[in-house]
Scaffold this motif. Structure first.
Motif, short mmCIF file in Angstrom:
data_model
loop_
_atom_site.label_atom_id
_atom_site.label_comp_id
_atom_site.label_asym_id
_atom_site.label_seq_id
_atom_site.Cartn_x
_atom_site.Cartn_y
_atom_site.Cartn_z
N ILE A 35 -11.37 -17.32 -37.56
CA ILE A 35 -10.16 -17.70 -36.83
C ILE A 35 -9.08 -16.69 -37.19
O ILE A 35 -8.66 -16.61 -38.35
N ASN A 36 -8.67 -15.92 -36.18
CA ASN A 36 -7.66 -14.87 -36.41
C ASN A 36 -8.00 -14.01 -37.62
O ASN A 36 -7.19 -13.79 -38.52
N ASP A 37 -9.27 -13.58 -37.64
CA ASP A 37 -9.79 -12.65 -38.66
C ASP A 37 -9.98 -13.26 -40.05
O ASP A 37 -10.29 -12.54 -41.00
N GLU A 58 -4.26 -24.05 -31.40
CA GLU A 58 -3.73 -22.78 -31.91
C GLU A 58 -4.02 -21.64 -30.94
O GLU A 58 -5.05 -21.61 -30.29
N GLU A 59 -3.10 -20.69 -30.90
CA GLU A 59 -3.36 -19.44 -30.18
C GLU A 59 -4.14 -18.52 -31.09
O GLU A 59 -4.07 -18.62 -32.31
N GLY A 60 -4.88 -17.62 -30.50
CA GLY A 60 -5.55 -16.62 -31.33
C GLY A 60 -7.00 -16.41 -30.99
O GLY A 60 -7.49 -16.81 -29.93
N LYS A 61 -7.68 -15.77 -31.92
CA LYS A 61 -9.05 -15.32 -31.71
C LYS A 61 -10.01 -16.21 -32.48
O LYS A 61 -9.87 -16.39 -33.70
N PHE A 62 -10.98 -16.78 -31.78
CA PHE A 62 -11.99 -17.66 -32.41
C PHE A 62 -13.36 -17.03 -32.19
O PHE A 62 -13.78 -16.79 -31.06
N GLN A 63 -14.03 -16.77 -33.31
CA GLN A 63 -15.32 -16.08 -33.23
C GLN A 63 -16.30 -16.71 -34.22
O GLN A 63 -15.93 -17.58 -35.02
#
Length: 282
Positions: A35-37, A58-63
């Protein structure tokens, strides 16, 4: 002849219950969600429910990310001291590199391992692990166990219906124009895990038609095959999952059902609110 001591290994995409893991001493390798790196070990640092709550709010990057090979080498070094060999059943090697990492780790550790690429994840993967344990407990030869489990892979079903295309767009699986068109016309893509890969199986209008599609596919299999249990998988939407379970129970009253949280490896692409059905033809 002394009965060999066998270690069972899988990963967190198997969705096995804590009770089953403890009862059969299953060694579960955690995948990472990012989550967000920032990295979190699944089921250890973060639950699937927490992951989906954060994705929703949440906003952001999920990987997602495969396990660290060093951690698996350490595990196999320990297992080597206690067990004659291991059986590892992992999520599809097309969807995650965990299987490949496990194979590399066992060579580095010098631990004898029968590694199986399940070609799937979630409920079908848990089914394969449980069937493997059952066969070994019955005294079936280890090579025959592996043969049967490999054959069973082709009879698994896992269908997913994303609630929207936001996450598929973020992960690069659909274009911006596809996302807009799907939203305008209320189009629901139906994803299928087949031969280890995720494919768009069909596209229908409205969620009601999508759920009917799932039920009809189960009905088609039941014409010629036996299905003992159906799993309703969901990305943290218990209410809609309960509705789908009710539909399955009303249509097929003789089949057992259970609800499972969708594994985050799939959820990072399909998003919060994804619904699906899964079963194994026997």
């Amino acid at each position: 002849m002394k009965k060999p001591k066998i270690a069972w290994i899988t990963d967190t995409t198997s969705s096995l219950s804590k009770e089953f893991i403890k009862q059969h001493n299953i060694h579960v390798i955690p995948l990472h969600v990012v989550i967000n790196d920032k990295f979190y070990k699944e089921t250890i640092d973060i639950t699937e429910e927490d992951f989906y709550n954060r994705m929703k709010n949440e906003e952001g990057k999920f990987q997602s990310s495969q396990p660290n090979i060093g951690d698996i080498v350490d595990l196999y070094e320990k297992l080597k001291e206690e067990y004659d060999f291991g059986i590892a059943i992992h999520a599809s090697s097309t969807l995650t590199g965990t299987y490949q990492t496990s194979v590399m780790a066992t060579e580095m550790a010098g631990f004898k391992l029968f590694a199986i690429d399940s070609h799937t994840g979630s409920y079908p993967l848990s089914f394969l692990v449980k069937r493997g344990v059952e066969l070994v407990e019955k005294g079936v030869d280890i090579n025959e166990v592996v043969t049967q489990l490999n054959a069973l892979r082709e009879h698994t079903r896992l269908f997913l219906v994303p609630s929207n295309l936001d996450q598929l767009h973020k992960s690069g699986r659909v274009s911006g124009s596809q996302k807009i068109l799907a939203s305008l016309f209320n189009i629901k893509p139906i994803l299928s895990i087949e031969d280890g890969a995720a494919k768009i199986k069909d596209k229908v209008r409205t969620e009601k038609k999508a759920l009917a599609w799932l039920v009809n596919n189960l009905k088609d299999d039941l014409h010629s095959k036996k299905v003992q249990k159906v799993a309703i998988v969901h990305a943290n939407d218990r209410e809609r999952a309960a509705g789908l379970e009710q539909l399955v129970n009303e249509t097929f009253p003789h089949i057992e059902t259970e609800k499972l949280m969708l594994i985050t490896v799939a959820g990072v692409h399909t998003g919060v609110g994804t619904l699906g059905l899964s079963w194994v033809n026997e």
